[in-house]
Write an enzyme that holds these catalytic residues in place. Structure first.
Site, PDB file in Angstrom:
ATOM      1  N   ARG A 181       0.849  -1.190   0.000  1.00 60.84           N
ATOM      2  CA  ARG A 181       0.000   0.000   0.000  1.00 60.84           C
ATOM      3  C   ARG A 181       0.886   1.243   0.000  1.00 60.84           C
ATOM      4  O   ARG A 181       1.847   1.334   0.775  1.00 60.84           O
ATOM      5  CB  ARG A 181      -0.897   0.018   1.234  1.00 60.84           C
ATOM      6  CG  ARG A 181      -2.100  -0.919   1.151  1.00 60.84           C
ATOM      7  CD  ARG A 181      -3.102  -0.455   0.079  1.00 60.84           C
ATOM      8  NE  ARG A 181      -4.260  -1.316  -0.037  1.00 60.84           N
ATOM      9  CZ  ARG A 181      -4.368  -2.348  -0.888  1.00 60.84           C
ATOM     10  NH1 ARG A 181      -3.381  -2.647  -1.701  1.00 60.84           N
ATOM     11  NH2 ARG A 181      -5.474  -3.054  -0.946  1.00 60.84           N
TER      12      ARG A 181
ATOM     13  N   GLU B 258      -3.953   7.184  -5.583  1.00 58.35           N
ATOM     14  CA  GLU B 258      -4.116   6.389  -6.809  1.00 58.35           C
ATOM     15  C   GLU B 258      -5.422   6.777  -7.476  1.00 58.35           C
ATOM     16  O   GLU B 258      -6.443   6.849  -6.784  1.00 58.35           O
ATOM     17  CB  GLU B 258      -4.084   4.900  -6.470  1.00 58.35           C
ATOM     18  CG  GLU B 258      -2.726   4.490  -5.928  1.00 58.35           C
ATOM     19  CD  GLU B 258      -2.591   2.990  -5.645  1.00 58.35           C
ATOM     20  OE1 GLU B 258      -3.504   2.217  -6.023  1.00 58.35           O
ATOM     21  OE2 GLU B 258      -1.588   2.599  -5.043  1.00 58.35           O
TER      22      GLU B 258
ATOM     23  N   HIS C  64      -0.330  -0.012 -10.133  1.00 54.40           N
ATOM     24  CA  HIS C  64      -0.957  -0.941  -9.183  1.00 54.40           C
ATOM     25  C   HIS C  64      -1.467  -2.212  -9.897  1.00 54.40           C
ATOM     26  O   HIS C  64      -2.675  -2.484  -9.936  1.00 54.40           O
ATOM     27  CB  HIS C  64      -2.110  -0.261  -8.427  1.00 54.40           C
ATOM     28  CG  HIS C  64      -2.477  -0.984  -7.156  1.00 54.40           C
ATOM     29  ND1 HIS C  64      -2.940  -0.356  -6.040  1.00 54.40           N
ATOM     30  CD2 HIS C  64      -2.449  -2.302  -6.833  1.00 54.40           C
ATOM     31  CE1 HIS C  64      -3.193  -1.239  -5.083  1.00 54.40           C
ATOM     32  NE2 HIS C  64      -2.899  -2.430  -5.550  1.00 54.40           N
TER      33      HIS C  64
END
Ligand code: 8YV
Length: 326
Positions: free
Chosen positions: A237, A266, A285
């Site tokens: 994360r 994000e 990601h």
């Protein structure tokens, strides 16, 4: 009558059918400002909720008085109000086992890409900059036999240790709350303090869930402890790393490079300082993003929801210990 569930992600047809055998499925493509009112309406009847991440907060849970089980097709559950779910006796299940090897593979892609400057030099080749020799300023760093430090020895950490030990003969350090006997016995991993890990590792792999305890666990002071030839990899994360401090450390040569799959925000803002740095490999990601793994994550999440709604449980119930019995 079949119990009603809210499904807020697209899943494969066979998994959808499986859900429909048990439940009346009300489907949404994510939860956003445009559909929130309809989601809240559907939640009035819903006994189950299945999706991936998303802000499953108190407001949303308040709209679901009949909710008995929640399942996320993700390893992370930092966007869920777990305390509120627990208070109401609602089990939350995650799906970590399905993505372990795929994320560990990507961690190694970042290790190699950053040390050997794969993306940067691929771009130079495409731009016609290669005249037949590799100039010394294109040289990178070796990976094999270098020390790899893992912050967070969970499932993915262990799979990273396996690759490092068996594939690259790397000494392994790790920092975690408890001792990981399997990592020590199988891959010679050595538990140490965060400072020792930062000081001694050539590659620092941060693979931590996000919590109040892990937020900005890597900041200016920690980056300063790393070797100037050190490389930071982050694939859990984003907010566990202070991104501004990282940008500074990459700019001023405190560390050699970074390989990142996750960010404080994000999607990453277009004006992020990270995008201007040649010594950073940035991925959007995609740690678990292979077709097979995303299918497996959804399949596990479906199994978990069915377990939850039949009052059964398994190792993936994240709040089993805190569930308030009603
Ligand atoms: C995915 C993840 O981005 O599992 C997690 O926690 O961060 C990733 O695997 C997520 O599942 C979204 O689909």
């Amino acid at each position: 009558m079949k119990p009603s569930i809210v499904l807020y992600k697209k899943i494969a047809a066979d998994l959808h059918e499986r859900l429909e055998q048990h439940y009346k499925v009300v489907e949404f493509n994510g939860i956003n400002d445009a559909n929130r009112a309809q989601v809240f309406e559907a939640l009035k009847e819903a006994e189950g909720l299945l999706g991936s991440g998303g802000a499953i907060n108190k407001e949303l849970i308040d709209h679901a008085p009949r909710l008995r089980g929640v399942s996320t097709a993700s390893a992370g559950f930092d966007s869920f109000d777990v305390a509120e779910l627990s208070r109401r006796g609602i089990p939350l299940f995650n799906a970590p086992a399905a993505l372990t090897d795929t994320v560990a593979d990507l961690v190694f892609a970042l290790v190699l890409a950053t040390a050997r400057r794969v993306v940067e030099l691929s771009n130079l080749t495409k731009q016609g900059e290669w005249d037949g020799n590799a100039p010394t300023d294109w040289f990178g760093l070796d990976v094999h036999h270098k020390t790899l430090g893992i912050i967070g020895m969970g499932r993915i950490g262990l799979a990273v240790a396996q690759r490092a030990h068996l594939g690259f003969d790397m000494p392994i350090l790790y920092n975690a709350r408890s001792q990981h006997k399997e990592a020590e016995d199988r891959f010679n991993a050595r538990k140490c303090s965060l400072d020792t890990l930062l000081e001694e590792s050539d590659f620092v792999v941060v693979i931590l869930p996000l919590s109040d305890q892990t937020f900005h666990i890597i900041g200016k002071d920690q980056l300063a402890k790393m070797k100037s030839t050190g490389i930071l990899i982050s694939a859990g994360r984003g907010p566990v790393i202070d991104e501004q401090a990282l940008i500074q450390a990459l700019q001023d040569g405190t560390i050699y490079g970074a390989g990142l799959d996750v960010y404080e925000k994000e999607p990453m803002p277009n004006d992020s300082g990270l995008l201007k740095l040649p010594n950073v490999v940035t991925l959007p990601h995609i740690g678990s993003a292979t077709a097979q793994t995303r299918y497996d994550m959804d399949a596990l999440a479906v199994d978990n929801l069915i377990a939850a709604l039949s009052d059964s449980t398994n190792e993936f119930c994240v709040n089993a210990k805190d569930l308030k019995k009603s």
